[in-house]
Write a protein that holds these residues in place. Structure first.
Motif, short mmCIF file in Angstrom:
data_model
loop_
_atom_site.label_atom_id
_atom_site.label_comp_id
_atom_site.label_asym_id
_atom_site.label_seq_id
_atom_site.Cartn_x
_atom_site.Cartn_y
_atom_site.Cartn_z
N GLY A 60 7.50 15.23 2.04
CA GLY A 60 8.02 16.52 1.63
C GLY A 60 9.53 16.50 1.48
N VAL A 61 10.05 17.59 0.94
CA VAL A 61 11.49 17.68 0.68
C VAL A 61 12.30 17.51 1.95
N ALA A 62 11.82 18.07 3.06
CA ALA A 62 12.56 18.02 4.32
C ALA A 62 12.70 16.60 4.86
N ARG A 65 14.29 4.60 4.79
CA ARG A 65 13.28 3.59 5.12
C ARG A 65 12.96 2.68 3.94
N GLY A 66 12.88 3.29 2.72
CA GLY A 66 12.50 2.51 1.55
C GLY A 66 12.02 3.40 0.42
N ALA A 67 11.11 2.91 -0.41
CA ALA A 67 10.61 3.66 -1.56
C ALA A 67 9.80 4.88 -1.10
N CYS A 68 9.96 5.98 -1.86
CA CYS A 68 9.21 7.19 -1.52
C CYS A 68 9.04 8.07 -2.76
N ILE A 69 8.05 8.93 -2.69
CA ILE A 69 7.84 9.97 -3.69
C ILE A 69 8.00 11.30 -2.97
N VAL A 70 8.93 12.13 -3.42
CA VAL A 70 9.22 13.41 -2.77
C VAL A 70 8.54 14.51 -3.56
N THR A 71 7.83 15.38 -2.86
CA THR A 71 7.09 16.47 -3.50
C THR A 71 7.03 17.66 -2.55
N GLU A 72 6.80 18.84 -3.09
CA GLU A 72 6.76 20.06 -2.27
C GLU A 72 5.59 20.04 -1.29
N GLN A 73 4.44 19.49 -1.71
CA GLN A 73 3.24 19.49 -0.87
C GLN A 73 2.68 18.07 -0.81
N PRO A 74 3.16 17.27 0.14
CA PRO A 74 2.76 15.86 0.18
C PRO A 74 1.27 15.62 0.41
N TYR A 75 0.63 16.46 1.20
CA TYR A 75 -0.80 16.26 1.45
C TYR A 75 -1.62 16.54 0.19
N LEU A 76 -1.23 17.61 -0.52
CA LEU A 76 -1.90 17.93 -1.78
C LEU A 76 -1.64 16.82 -2.80
N GLU A 126 0.81 -1.22 0.00
CA GLU A 126 0.00 0.00 0.00
C GLU A 126 0.85 1.27 0.00
N LEU A 127 0.26 2.33 -0.55
CA LEU A 127 0.89 3.65 -0.63
C LEU A 127 0.37 4.52 0.51
N SER A 128 1.27 5.27 1.16
CA SER A 128 0.86 6.14 2.25
C SER A 128 1.51 7.51 2.08
N PHE A 129 1.32 8.39 3.07
CA PHE A 129 1.91 9.73 2.99
C PHE A 129 2.25 10.25 4.38
N LEU A 130 3.17 11.21 4.42
CA LEU A 130 3.54 11.90 5.66
C LEU A 130 3.58 13.40 5.34
N SER A 131 2.68 14.15 5.97
CA SER A 131 2.66 15.59 5.72
C SER A 131 3.17 16.40 6.90
N ASN A 132 3.21 15.80 8.10
CA ASN A 132 3.65 16.51 9.30
C ASN A 132 4.91 15.86 9.85
N PRO A 133 6.02 16.59 9.89
CA PRO A 133 7.30 16.00 10.34
C PRO A 133 7.26 15.43 11.76
#
Length: 330
Positions: free
Chosen positions: A59-61, A69-80, A35-42
């Motif tokens: 996010g970039v930070a 940790r593993g595979a990820c997609i980096v973007t300026e606005q992860p929640y969006l 499954e794919l997930s997201f993290l918007s709050n550090p």
């Protein structure tokens, strides 16, 4: 979907195997290795480290921690980005279930829906089970009326709108004139105009205007169980949480937010970028942008009652203080 397809559609910087397939979307703490997930709050970084997700949108930070940790997609606005992934996912799911339809097919109208012959439904619209669309009503391109939606006569729904189950658009506004001990009905002769890209939650009601129309501008988002009174105007891109009540002839400006259970009294104006906390009663117009709160803090009942009694005495206490100040100045 494989990760390459997601990044191809939405952009982002992919770290990991582009051919890896994900079979669902899930929160960090419950996501499985498929499954794919997201993290918007550090501040939830530890959940990232502990997550079993196949891939995480960050996010970039958080790039370095996510890559470790593993595979990820980096973007300026992860929640969006995650919001756009959900849209992409739903489109793919609808295609798989055969729900998609185009202009050549005409509108998709459930067999149990009742659509007046004098209503206008765009060829790309969807009308769900047990809906009622009355005479003179119009539904715009790619708009969806879920089950049991009622669209009253002459009311208009713009393009790309979603009206969830039980929404009522265009019921009579609450208008009565007192005649001694009885009430005389004021016929509600206006309608409701809903702009483009509006989403309205389940069992929300928007009343038709008395003389002029009630207006919901483009991009407005309304949660469940909201009441919008007659002749209200809600500005573009404003969002309201559940159980908000906006009384008749109030004007809410663009880009406002109103928290759950808040009340806006009638004939008031909220200017642009006014943000109202949950459970607040707005009893006067607010034109200056900002965040406003009017909630009496919760407390043990005995303490609350003592404070409530004191509140009733504030006016007399103020007068006593003013008199004392005058005496001190002599």
């Amino acid at each position: 979907m494989d990760l390459a397809s997601i990044v191809s559609a939405l952009g982002g910087e992919l770290h990991g195997d582009a051919a890896r397939v994900v079979t669902g979307l899930a929160p960090l703490e419950t996501a499985t290795s498929n499954e794919l997930s997201f993290l918007s709050n550090p501040k939830y970084q530890q959940q990232l480290a502990d997550s079993n997700a196949a891939c995480v949108i960050v996010g970039v930070a958080m790039r370095d921690a996510a890559v470790a940790r593993g595979a990820c997609i980096v973007t300026e606005q992860p929640y969006l980005y995650f919001a756009k992934v959900t849209q992409l996912w739903k489109r793919q799911r609808d295609l798989a279930r055969g729900k998609a339809h185009g202009p050549s097919q005409g509108p998709w109208v459930h067999a149990s829906a009742v659509v007046d012959p004098a209503a206008t439904i765009d060829a790309t619209a969807t009308i769900g089970p047990l809906c009622v669309v009355e005479a003179g009503a119009r539904v715009g391109a790619h708009s969806v009326l879920k089950s049991r939606v009622t669209l009253g006569e002459d009311c208009v729904v713009g393009a790309r709108c979603v009206l969830h189950a039980g929404v009522v658009i265009g019921a009579d506004g609450f208008g009565f004139a007192q005649d001694g001990e009885r009430w005389e009905k004021i016929e509600q002769l206006g309608a409701v105009q809903i702009g483009d890209d509006v989403e309205i939650g389940a069992n929300t009601c928007i009343d038709r205007g008395a003389l002029q129309d009630t207006v919901i501008e483009d991009g407005v988002k309304l949660d469940n169980l909201i009441q919008i009174g007659h002749n209200v105007r809600v500005g573009r891109n404003t969002a309201m949480a559940g159980c908000v009540g906006v009384a008749g002839s109030a004007t809410v400006g663009p880009n406002c937010t109103i928290g759950g259970g808040a009340i806006v009294l009638g004939h008031l104006t909220l200017g642009p970028n006014v943000h109202i906390s949950a459970a607040t009663v707005v009893s006067k117009s607010i034109l200056k942008p900002g965040h406003y709160t009017g909630i009496f803090p919760i407390d043990e009942n005995a303490s609350w009652e003592r404070n409530a009694v004191t509140l009733k005495q504030l006016h007399s206490l103020r007068d006593r203080i003013k008199n004392l100040e005058k005496e001190l100045k002599k």
